[in-house]
Motif scaffolding. Sequence first.
Motif, short mmCIF file in Angstrom:
data_model
loop_
_atom_site.label_atom_id
_atom_site.label_comp_id
_atom_site.label_asym_id
_atom_site.label_seq_id
_atom_site.Cartn_x
_atom_site.Cartn_y
_atom_site.Cartn_z
N UNK A 1 0.85 -1.23 0.05
CA UNK A 1 -0.14 0.03 -0.03
C UNK A 1 0.83 1.15 0.12
N UNK A 2 2.02 1.29 0.69
CA UNK A 2 2.78 2.33 0.78
C UNK A 2 2.83 3.41 1.70
N UNK A 3 3.28 4.43 1.72
CA UNK A 3 3.44 5.34 2.62
C UNK A 3 2.00 6.36 2.16
N UNK A 4 1.31 6.77 3.45
CA UNK A 4 0.09 7.48 3.54
C UNK A 4 0.76 8.72 4.46
N UNK A 5 -0.30 9.74 4.31
CA UNK A 5 -0.03 10.74 5.24
C UNK A 5 -1.44 10.91 6.31
N UNK A 6 -1.22 11.53 7.54
CA UNK A 6 -2.27 12.14 8.21
C UNK A 6 -3.05 13.29 7.68
N UNK A 7 -4.13 13.29 7.45
CA UNK A 7 -5.00 14.42 6.63
C UNK A 7 -5.98 15.01 7.62
N UNK A 8 -6.04 16.45 7.64
CA UNK A 8 -7.27 16.77 8.32
C UNK A 8 -8.51 16.51 7.37
N UNK A 9 -9.54 16.11 8.25
CA UNK A 9 -10.97 15.84 7.82
C UNK A 9 -11.96 16.27 8.67
N UNK A 10 -12.42 17.56 8.31
CA UNK A 10 -13.25 18.47 9.22
C UNK A 10 -12.40 18.66 10.45
N UNK A 11 -13.17 18.29 11.45
CA UNK A 11 -12.53 18.44 12.93
C UNK A 11 -11.79 17.26 13.33
N UNK A 12 -11.66 16.36 12.59
CA UNK A 12 -10.66 14.96 12.89
C UNK A 12 -9.47 14.88 12.14
N UNK A 13 -8.84 13.74 12.30
CA UNK A 13 -7.72 13.58 11.39
C UNK A 13 -7.85 12.04 10.77
N UNK A 14 -7.33 12.01 9.73
CA UNK A 14 -7.56 10.51 8.82
C UNK A 14 -6.72 10.13 7.91
N UNK A 15 -6.71 9.02 7.40
CA UNK A 15 -5.81 8.41 6.49
C UNK A 15 -6.67 7.76 5.17
N UNK A 16 -6.26 8.16 4.19
CA UNK A 16 -6.77 7.84 3.05
C UNK A 16 -6.48 6.55 2.60
N UNK A 17 -7.39 5.59 2.03
CA UNK A 17 -7.02 4.28 1.69
C UNK A 17 -7.39 4.15 0.30
N UNK A 18 -6.32 3.42 -0.45
CA UNK A 18 -6.39 3.24 -2.03
C UNK A 18 -7.88 2.53 -2.15
N UNK A 19 -8.66 3.02 -3.20
CA UNK A 19 -9.82 2.59 -3.70
C UNK A 19 -9.67 0.97 -3.96
N UNK A 20 -8.52 0.94 -5.01
CA UNK A 20 -8.19 -0.54 -5.20
C UNK A 20 -8.01 -1.58 -4.41
#
Length: 80
Positions: A1-20
């Motif tokens: 899956x590789x390296x992902x970054x922590x992102x701000x999502x509204x008032x929270x933080x999250x990680x996106x995951x590849x759709x595949x």
Amino acid sequence: MGIRRILRIGQSLGVTLPARELHELGLKEGAPVEVEVDRVQRQVVIRPLDSATGVDPSFVEEARRFAERHRVTLEELARR
């Protein structure tokens, strides 16, 4: 899956995951998952919930759409 970054999502933080990868697991938006934080191993584990929980996934999806469609009214009722 590789390296992902922590992102701000509204008032929270999250990680996106590849759709595949999610598709390969049979997961799509709104799918219930269990999140476990292992502080000793310093890892986060995300597990799909088994559909044998007794709740039909199509019902969950319809409930989500209903809540989105009537969000304002539901929020107003919750404040009463």
